[in-house]
Scaffold this motif. Structure first.
Motif, short mmCIF file in Angstrom:
data_model
loop_
_atom_site.label_atom_id
_atom_site.label_comp_id
_atom_site.label_asym_id
_atom_site.label_seq_id
_atom_site.Cartn_x
_atom_site.Cartn_y
_atom_site.Cartn_z
N PHE A 87 0.77 -1.03 0.08
CA PHE A 87 0.08 0.03 -0.02
C PHE A 87 0.99 1.29 0.07
CE2 PHE A 87 -2.28 -3.25 2.50
CZ PHE A 87 -3.29 -3.39 1.48
N THR A 88 0.45 2.21 -0.70
CA THR A 88 1.24 3.56 -0.75
C THR A 88 -0.03 4.64 -0.35
OG1 THR A 88 0.72 3.86 -3.11
CG2 THR A 88 2.90 2.88 -2.36
N LEU A 89 0.47 5.75 0.18
CA LEU A 89 -0.59 6.91 0.43
C LEU A 89 -0.35 7.90 -0.78
CD1 LEU A 89 -0.05 7.53 4.30
CD2 LEU A 89 -2.21 6.40 3.13
N THR A 90 -1.73 8.27 -1.05
CA THR A 90 -1.49 9.54 -2.07
C THR A 90 -1.32 10.99 -1.25
OG1 THR A 90 -4.08 9.91 -1.89
CG2 THR A 90 -3.32 8.37 -3.42
N ALA A 91 -1.23 12.03 -2.19
CA ALA A 91 -0.87 13.31 -1.53
C ALA A 91 -1.98 13.70 -0.50
CB ALA A 91 -0.45 14.24 -2.48
N ARG A 149 -3.70 3.85 -1.82
CA ARG A 149 -3.81 3.21 -3.31
C ARG A 149 -3.22 1.84 -2.94
NH1 ARG A 149 -0.37 6.49 -6.05
NH2 ARG A 149 -2.23 7.88 -6.73
N ALA A 150 -4.01 0.88 -3.83
CA ALA A 150 -3.35 -0.63 -3.64
C ALA A 150 -3.57 -1.25 -4.98
CB ALA A 150 -4.19 -1.28 -2.64
N GLY A 151 -3.05 -2.45 -5.35
CA GLY A 151 -3.07 -3.09 -6.49
C GLY A 151 -4.29 -3.65 -6.58
N ILE A 182 -8.04 3.06 -5.63
CA ILE A 182 -7.79 3.59 -4.23
C ILE A 182 -8.94 2.92 -3.46
CG2 ILE A 182 -8.75 5.95 -3.18
CD1 ILE A 182 -6.03 5.94 -4.87
N LEU A 183 -8.48 2.49 -2.29
CA LEU A 183 -9.55 1.92 -1.45
C LEU A 183 -10.33 2.56 -0.70
CD1 LEU A 183 -6.91 -0.32 0.84
CD2 LEU A 183 -7.97 -0.75 -1.30
N GLN A 184 -11.61 1.98 -0.31
CA GLN A 184 -12.61 2.60 0.22
C GLN A 184 -12.30 3.10 1.60
OE1 GLN A 184 -15.65 2.99 -1.08
NE2 GLN A 184 -14.89 2.24 -2.97
N ASP A 185 -12.87 4.08 1.92
CA ASP A 185 -12.53 4.71 3.49
C ASP A 185 -12.50 3.61 4.63
OD1 ASP A 185 -12.11 7.22 2.37
OD2 ASP A 185 -14.01 7.98 2.68
N ILE A 216 -6.59 -0.28 7.57
CA ILE A 216 -5.01 -0.37 7.05
C ILE A 216 -4.16 0.77 7.84
CG2 ILE A 216 -3.66 -0.44 5.27
CD1 ILE A 216 -5.95 -1.87 3.83
N ILE A 217 -4.66 1.94 7.46
CA ILE A 217 -3.82 3.08 8.10
C ILE A 217 -3.58 2.96 9.64
CG2 ILE A 217 -3.85 5.38 8.48
CD1 ILE A 217 -2.88 4.83 5.68
#
Length: 67
Positions: A14-18, A23-25, A49-52, A58-59
């Motif tokens: 997972f990566t974070l957007t600005a 964001r995930a595959g 983009i993952l759902q909230d 995850i976060i």
């Protein structure tokens, strides 16, 4: 207090957007492509983009300090 550890599996996936979204595959491209339509295979390329509700879990748990 000791620092919380980041889950190493999560930081690879997972990566974070600005703006702070996750964001995930795309899922569903590992096997069984014969069953899927060409349109579906095309739409599963890249990342999403993952759902909230999923991203919050995850976060908060796996990536306590972001990425």
């Amino acid at each position: 207090m000791p620092k919380m550890k980041t889950k190493s599996g999560a930081k690879k996936r997972f990566t974070l957007t600005a703006t702070g979204k996750v964001r995930a595959g795309q899922a569903g491209k590992r096997h069984g492509m014969v069953k899927r339509s060409n349109e579906q295979i095309r739409n599963l390329r890249g990342t999403t983009i993952l759902q909230d509700c999923d991203a919050k879990f995850i976060i908060k748990k796996f990536l306590p300090y972001g990425i």
